[in-house]
Motif scaffolding. Structure first.
Motif, short mmCIF file in Angstrom:
data_model
loop_
_atom_site.label_atom_id
_atom_site.label_comp_id
_atom_site.label_asym_id
_atom_site.label_seq_id
_atom_site.Cartn_x
_atom_site.Cartn_y
_atom_site.Cartn_z
N SER A 72 -9.65 1.76 22.83
CA SER A 72 -9.83 3.21 23.04
C SER A 72 -8.61 3.99 22.56
O SER A 72 -8.74 5.03 21.92
CB SER A 72 -10.03 3.52 24.53
OG SER A 72 -11.04 2.72 25.04
N GLU A 73 -7.42 3.48 22.86
CA GLU A 73 -6.20 4.21 22.47
C GLU A 73 -6.06 4.27 20.96
O GLU A 73 -5.63 5.28 20.41
CB GLU A 73 -4.98 3.54 23.12
CG GLU A 73 -4.89 3.89 24.60
CD GLU A 73 -3.91 3.01 25.37
OE1 GLU A 73 -3.32 2.07 24.77
OE2 GLU A 73 -3.75 3.27 26.58
N SER A 74 -6.44 3.20 20.26
CA SER A 74 -6.30 3.19 18.81
C SER A 74 -7.31 4.11 18.13
O SER A 74 -7.08 4.57 17.01
CB SER A 74 -6.53 1.79 18.25
OG SER A 74 -5.50 0.96 18.66
N LEU A 75 -8.45 4.35 18.78
CA LEU A 75 -9.51 5.09 18.10
C LEU A 75 -9.66 6.53 18.56
O LEU A 75 -10.39 7.30 17.95
CB LEU A 75 -10.85 4.36 18.29
CG LEU A 75 -10.90 2.96 17.67
CD1 LEU A 75 -12.17 2.24 18.10
CD2 LEU A 75 -10.84 3.04 16.16
N SER A 76 -8.94 6.89 19.62
CA SER A 76 -9.18 8.18 20.25
C SER A 76 -9.00 9.37 19.30
O SER A 76 -9.73 10.35 19.40
CB SER A 76 -8.29 8.35 21.47
OG SER A 76 -6.95 8.26 21.06
N GLU A 77 -8.07 9.26 18.34
CA GLU A 77 -7.83 10.44 17.48
C GLU A 77 -8.93 10.64 16.46
O GLU A 77 -9.11 11.73 15.96
CB GLU A 77 -6.54 10.25 16.67
CG GLU A 77 -5.31 10.08 17.46
CD GLU A 77 -4.28 9.30 16.65
OE1 GLU A 77 -4.21 9.50 15.42
OE2 GLU A 77 -3.57 8.49 17.25
N ILE A 78 -9.64 9.58 16.12
CA ILE A 78 -10.49 9.71 14.94
C ILE A 78 -11.97 9.72 15.21
O ILE A 78 -12.74 10.17 14.39
CB ILE A 78 -10.23 8.57 13.95
CG1 ILE A 78 -10.46 7.21 14.65
CG2 ILE A 78 -8.87 8.67 13.34
CD1 ILE A 78 -11.18 6.28 13.74
N ASP A 79 -12.41 9.22 16.37
CA ASP A 79 -13.85 9.02 16.46
C ASP A 79 -14.65 10.32 16.43
O ASP A 79 -15.81 10.31 16.05
CB ASP A 79 -14.25 8.09 17.61
CG ASP A 79 -13.60 8.47 18.91
OD1 ASP A 79 -13.08 9.59 19.00
OD2 ASP A 79 -13.62 7.65 19.83
N ALA A 80 -14.01 11.43 16.73
CA ALA A 80 -14.72 12.71 16.70
C ALA A 80 -15.09 13.11 15.26
O ALA A 80 -15.93 13.97 15.04
CB ALA A 80 -13.87 13.80 17.33
N ASP A 81 -14.47 12.46 14.27
CA ASP A 81 -14.76 12.78 12.87
C ASP A 81 -16.09 12.17 12.41
O ASP A 81 -16.53 12.42 11.30
CB ASP A 81 -13.66 12.24 11.95
CG ASP A 81 -12.32 12.89 12.26
OD1 ASP A 81 -12.32 13.97 12.88
OD2 ASP A 81 -11.28 12.32 11.88
#
Ligand SMILES: Nc1ncnc2c1ncn2[C@@H]1O[C@H](COP(=O)(O)OP(=O)(O)OP(=O)(O)O)[C@@H](O)[C@H]1O
Ligand SMILES: [Mg+2]
Length: 219
Positions: A72-81
């Motif tokens: 979750s921490e690794s992906l949190s910035e990008i999954d909204a894209d």
């Protein structure tokens, strides 16, 4: 975006692509996200799985606390894209599976109608319930009966009826047994590229329609 958390790394193979790295290298910070993400098709990016994920499992286990939030921490910035993030898991239960359950919101469970897998499904439900104590938003949203075999209709239908009695609306329309579904990966093609008119493609299209609510995705 497709994320493969299986050490078998079949997602990249099935799409006929060979990314240099993937999820493992992202989680160990050997690669940046831009380097780890591979564009497999128009509008389809993949974070590939593979053997190097075994090391990631050890890394998660060594953490004193918060290991279950590594993904979750690794992906949190990008999954909204992305419109959809699909995570493929390995069979069984390991530190990465737990990470996936702390990351995703909806679960789709494929169930083979060829074997009596209802017991395995029941025990998976219990495991999910134990995670739900910490993540109430986690939901088993779709159960997809697979390998519906019309030649042994009785057996398939009995299991399907049991599934529907137990899990009601969660159960999706079954995917029929269709040989071309197992041939397509050998050519690195999706079923929609390999045999778009086949029964297997039609059944999966229907599933995509149900999940996305969109009618015109395949035009
Ligand atoms: N409805 C179907 N008809 C015929 N073959 C199918 C069908 N669904 C899947 N297959 C084939 O069965 C094999 C196993 O499927 P798949 O890789 O999706 O299973 P899996 O549950 O992800 O396996 P694993 O647990 O090893 O990751 C594949 O070769 C796939 O193409
Ligand atoms: Mg698999």
């Amino acid at each position: 975006m497709l994320i493969d958390t299986d050490t078998q790394g079949q997602s990249a193979y099935m799409l006929g692509v060979k990314p240099v790295g993937g999820l493992a290298e992202l989680l160990t910070k050997e690669l940046s996200l831009d380097e780890a993400l591979f564009k497999a098709r128009e509008n389809l990016w993949i974070l590939a799985g593979g053997k190097s994920l075994a090391g990631v499992k050890r890394l998660i286990n060594r953490k004193d606390f918060g290991g279950e939030l590594t993904l979750s921490e690794s992906l949190s910035e990008i999954d909204a894209d992305y419109d959809y993030v699909v995570v493929d898991t390995s069979p069984g239960w390991d530190p990465l599976t737990v990470n996936v359950l702390f990351y995703v919101r909806e679960l789709l469970l494929p169930v083979s109608l060829e074997v009596m897998s209802l017991q395995a499904l029941g025990s998976f439900f219990k495991s999910v319930a134990s995670i739900k104590k910490y993540r109430s938003e986690l939901k088993i949203k779709y159960i997809v009966p697979n390998f519906m075999d019309l030649r042994v209709r009785k057996k398939s239908e009995t299991i399907l009826e049991k599934l529907e009695a137990l899990y009601k609306d969660t159960v999706c329309a079954p995917i029929r047994y269709n040989n071309v579904l197992s041939q397509a990966p050998m050519y690195g093609k999706t079923i929609f590229e390999y045999a778009p008119g086949a029964k297997g493609a039609l059944d999966y299209k229907e599933l995509v329609r149900k999940i996305t609510g969109q009618q015109d995705l395949f035009q």
